[in-house]
Write a protein that holds these residues in place. Sequence first.
Motif, PDB file in Angstrom:
ATOM      1  N   GLY A   1       0.806  -1.225   0.000  1.00 20.95           N
ATOM      2  CA  GLY A   1       0.000   0.000   0.000  1.00 20.95           C
ATOM      3  C   GLY A   1       0.831   1.262   0.000  1.00 20.95           C
ATOM      4  N   GLN A   2       2.132   1.119   0.282  1.00 20.03           N
ATOM      5  CA  GLN A   2       3.033   2.272   0.199  1.00 20.03           C
ATOM      6  C   GLN A   2       3.245   2.655  -1.261  1.00 20.03           C
ATOM      7  N   LEU A   3       3.511   3.923  -1.517  1.00 25.97           N
ATOM      8  CA  LEU A   3       3.686   4.409  -2.880  1.00 25.97           C
ATOM      9  C   LEU A   3       5.164   4.546  -3.222  1.00 25.97           C
ATOM     10  N   VAL A   4       5.445   4.505  -4.504  1.00 23.56           N
ATOM     11  CA  VAL A   4       6.800   4.779  -4.991  1.00 23.56           C
ATOM     12  C   VAL A   4       7.142   6.225  -4.661  1.00 23.56           C
ATOM     13  N   GLN A   5       8.319   6.427  -4.088  1.00 21.90           N
ATOM     14  CA  GLN A   5       8.699   7.758  -3.614  1.00 21.90           C
ATOM     15  C   GLN A   5       9.507   8.509  -4.679  1.00 21.90           C
ATOM     16  N   LEU A   6       9.045   9.729  -4.994  1.00 17.52           N
ATOM     17  CA  LEU A   6       9.694  10.586  -5.989  1.00 17.52           C
ATOM     18  C   LEU A   6       9.869  11.986  -5.414  1.00 17.52           C
ATOM     19  N   GLU A   7      10.840  12.700  -5.942  1.00 19.77           N
ATOM     20  CA  GLU A   7      11.111  14.054  -5.483  1.00 19.77           C
ATOM     21  C   GLU A   7      10.324  15.040  -6.351  1.00 19.77           C
ATOM     22  N   GLY A   8       9.150  15.430  -5.886  1.00 19.97           N
ATOM     23  CA  GLY A   8       8.342  16.391  -6.626  1.00 19.97           C
ATOM     24  C   GLY A   8       7.478  15.744  -7.696  1.00 19.97           C
ATOM     25  N   ARG A   9       6.840  16.617  -8.473  1.00 18.30           N
ATOM     26  CA  ARG A   9       5.907  16.168  -9.511  1.00 18.30           C
ATOM     27  C   ARG A   9       6.492  16.275 -10.903  1.00 18.30           C
ATOM     28  N   TYR A  10       7.713  16.776 -11.007  1.00 14.56           N
ATOM     29  CA  TYR A  10       8.278  17.049 -12.321  1.00 14.56           C
ATOM     30  C   TYR A  10       9.680  16.458 -12.447  1.00 14.56           C
TER      31      TYR A  10
END
Length: 370
Positions: free
Chosen positions: A180-189
Amino acid sequence: MSSSVETQFLNVEFTQEEYLQHGRRFYVCIHADEKEMPFEKWTSNLTEVNACSNGITVDLTPPTPGTVNVDGLTDGYFQISKTYVAMKWTDFTDVEEEGHTPHQLGISHYEVALGSVPGGQDVVKFTNVGSVDHYTLHSLHLHSGNTYYVSVKATDFVNMTTAAVSKGFLVDSTAPVLTGQLVQLEGRYITSRVVHVCWTNVFLDEESGLKEYMVSMGTRPAYADVSENVITDQDCLDFDTLNNVVDGHSYYFSLKAFNGAGLYTLSSSRLLTVDTTPPSTGHVYDGVQSAASNDDKDKDYITSASEMAAYWEGFDDPHSNIAMYKVKVGTCAGCDDKLEEIEFGNTKKHQPPAHPALPWSEVLHHSDSL
């Protein structure tokens, strides 16, 4: 030793046990002299006879145990199937292998068993499979997460037995699960060639554990049409897009998590839009916007020594929009000796504090919403 008998059989008792040495072979040979046998009306001439048996070997020990292996394991330990186990064995030997007996092999037959402990047969009891060197057990009901062992018992021609046990193997018939955890990314772009992506605690596998991950980037979830797949055993990766992305286009990161048995589960990130360029440059005007006209937008002089104003227009970013403006004021272009740079939000006009009798130069920096 030798003896004379009148019968057609012979029993020999070894009074000296040193004769019975393991692997030693004995032969029985007979000799009969030529002889005339008179009958009532004729005489039969019996010729001389010399003959020997094919021999008998002394076998006092059980077979030498061989090696048992389970076929089809991943990394030599994990099995996916819960319904069958394939096995093979080698190097079971007995006195016959010395080449002194009529049998090509010293083993009469083999038996196989399957258990949850070494040597156990709580799953499948010992079953005679003949003189083969491999066998497959079918129609099993194995449990995912349990470890099992194969046992092979060899019986020689004097009914002595020996057994060997395989290494344990773990059954894992299920792929990793999503937590249920999401893939972690730095920002939306995406703002540079290299993107930092993490998937900490996104996957879980309690049976065989998480072995490695395959990371890809594509125009749709699960696609890898931007760059080649990258294999890693870490929870984070600096992913090189190889400059194959286009400003304004959107992409996904997709991850396949493989467990020890080779099964995988897929998860994809949220949508990321590429924006590697700054906003387009607009225009900055001195004066109050409400007092400006099309013919007189920029004021060269102000009549008040207590205040001044500025406004701007034309700044634009087609990919991520304008997030904020930063303003600074100085006595030369680019200077901030009167007002250090401040974040000014998303409004398009500014009225800084006054400083009497000094010319002002207002510098605007704009940031898109990265």
